[in-house]
Write an enzyme that holds these catalytic residues in place. Structure first.
Site, mmCIF file in Angstrom:
data_model
loop_
_atom_site.group_PDB
_atom_site.id
_atom_site.type_symbol
_atom_site.label_atom_id
_atom_site.label_comp_id
_atom_site.label_asym_id
_atom_site.label_seq_id
_atom_site.Cartn_x
_atom_site.Cartn_y
_atom_site.Cartn_z
ATOM 1 N N GLN A 231 0.828 -1.203 0.000
ATOM 2 C CA GLN A 231 0.000 0.000 0.000
ATOM 3 C C GLN A 231 0.864 1.256 0.000
ATOM 4 O O GLN A 231 0.531 2.248 -0.639
ATOM 5 C CB GLN A 231 -0.928 -0.006 1.216
ATOM 6 C CG GLN A 231 -1.935 1.131 1.244
ATOM 7 C CD GLN A 231 -2.938 1.018 0.125
ATOM 8 O OE1 GLN A 231 -3.298 -0.071 -0.289
ATOM 9 N NE2 GLN A 231 -3.396 2.156 -0.378
ATOM 10 N N GLU A 232 1.972 1.208 0.713
ATOM 11 C CA GLU A 232 2.842 2.371 0.832
ATOM 12 C C GLU A 232 3.681 2.615 -0.414
ATOM 13 O O GLU A 232 3.803 3.754 -0.872
ATOM 14 C CB GLU A 232 3.774 2.213 2.045
ATOM 15 C CG GLU A 232 3.083 2.328 3.396
ATOM 16 C CD GLU A 232 2.674 3.763 3.715
ATOM 17 O OE1 GLU A 232 3.073 4.682 2.981
ATOM 18 O OE2 GLU A 232 1.954 3.946 4.714
#
Length: 419
Positions: A231-232
């Site tokens: 996600q990052e």
């Protein structure tokens, strides 16, 4: 004779010393807005004399501001004024005032007020240089109006002239467009790697060895760390954001300092993941009042993205409006509503506006991807579906009115339900 001369000399020294002590006792230290101190003479009643350049109600000229190296801006929290976004100031009026500070060759300090009454009083007292907030004509009475509805003290004519000469009619719209472009770009520059390397081989990414190694430090399943990492940064160790976040887990420089991660190692996979694991452990620790560990993890993820204090604000709103603040699904509602003025200006909210929909999606997408990873590792089957952000609009995501029947009903404990 020699003795008399020596005695007179000693007496003179003593009298000089006592005089100096007496003067010192009649002085009071006053701190200027930019942090320096001056000594102010006091009257016999111990009240400090007012000095035009530094006392309460003082007015700082444009030259004073330049010499001090700082311009102090007052505003209210809001999407168009000022808010914290991934550790950086945002808001059209803030960004415009930041450009003004750059033009003057000084830094900008922002003080967020609770309401316009406080803003106007603080400017009147000489506690700031400018109000960067669109005020109505009535509120501007007694001040000098400048660009975009801003005001300065009626005595700060040189500052008002500098602002008027610098400001152009298109600046506000241009700054708004620049802010929208930053947000629309997703803020992170990264190469998108495969969501999963090999389900059949049980390999999520090239960094699984580090996720496994530091999962215990984080207090989470190693697959959860992998889901958060994707996600990052989409597993790109060179990923970086416009706000300064770096590496696989998008750690901000200030956070790196706090976690004792050398800035020279911020892009290195293992140190970056190790620091993020320590941070996740820390965040779960500050939410120890959330009793359920599975729920606590979601609160920690939300804080990793949106900031601890904003999440506490949402929890306070949840409690005020009669729901539980122990379950993320309920608190998420108020995280989203922190983009609605009715809620981010609520008295229980201490940290103002936030783009809550982004944080809500952050947690949702990590939890969904985590479930996909666990299923793929269990079955050995390739992940087919993709995780997508949902559209959360605070206007269509209303909370119950405080004191309403719904809120009252929600506050009643159900003895058959486990909290």
């Amino acid at each position: 004779m020699r003795w008399r001369k020596s005695s007179l000399l000693y007496l003179a020294i003593i009298l000089t010393f006592l005089s100096a002590v007496s003067c010192k006792e009649r002085q009071k230290t006053v701190e200027t807005p930019w942090g320096t101190t001056v000594e102010v003479e006091q009257d016999d009643d111990n009240s400090a004399d007012t000095i035009p350049a530094n006392g309460k109600g003082a007015r700082y000229s444009l030259e004073d501001i330049k010499q001090g190296g700082e311009m102090i801006m007052l505003t209210l929290s809001g999407p168009d004024t000022y808010y914290d976004y991934h550790g950086k100031g945002m808001g059209t009026h803030y960004l415009l005032c930041e450009k003004l500070a750059e033009q003057l060759g000084v830094t900008l300090r922002v003080d967020v007020c609770r309401d316009t009454v406080e803003m106007l009083q603080r400017l009147r007292n000489g506690e700031a240089d400018i109000i960067a907030y669109p005020l109505d004509k009535k509120s501007q009475t007694g001040f000098l109006a400048c660009a975009a509805g801003w005001v300065v003290s009626s005595e700060s004519k040189d500052l008002a002239a500098a602002i008027t000469g610098w400001y152009k009619p298109n600046m506000l719209a241009d700054m708004k467009k620049q802010e929208e472009q930053i947000i629309a770009m997703g803020a992170v520059t990264r190469h998108v790697y495969p969501i999963m390397l090999s389900a059949s081989k049980g390999q999520v990414s090239s960094y699984d060895i580090f996720f496994r190694k530091y999962a215990a430090t984080a207090g989470v399943d190693w697959v959860m760390l992998a889901a958060q990492c994707y996600q990052e940064s989409c597993f790109d160790p060179r990923a970086h954001s416009w706000a300064g976040a770096c590496g696989l887990m998008q750690i901000m420089p200030a956070t790196a300092d706090h976690l004792q991660l050398p800035r020279s190692q911020m892009y290195e996979p293992e140190p970056n993941i190790a620091a993020a694991a320590r941070y996740m452990r820390e965040l779960q620790g500050v939410f120890r009042d959330v009793g359920n560990p599975a729920e606590r993890l979601k609160f920690a993820l939300a804080a990793y993205n949106g900031g601890y204090y904003h999440i506490r604000d949402a929890m306070a709103l949840a409690k005020k409006y009669g729901g539980t603040n122990q379950r993320w699904d309920n608190v998420r509602r108020y995280v989203i509503l922190l983009s609605d003025a009715k809620f981010y200006r609520d008295p229980v909210v201490k940290n103002g506006y936030m783009r809550g929909s982004e944080t809500a999606n952050y947690v949702d997408m990590i939890m969904e991807r985590y479930a996909q990873y666990r299923e793929a590792l269990r079955t050995g089957k390739k992940i087919i579906s993709t995780v997508k952000a949902k559209s959360y609009d605070a206007e269509n995501f209303k909370a119950p009115e405080s004191g309403s029947a719904a809120a009252h009903r929600a506050s009643k404990k159900n003895k058959w339900r486990k909290e």
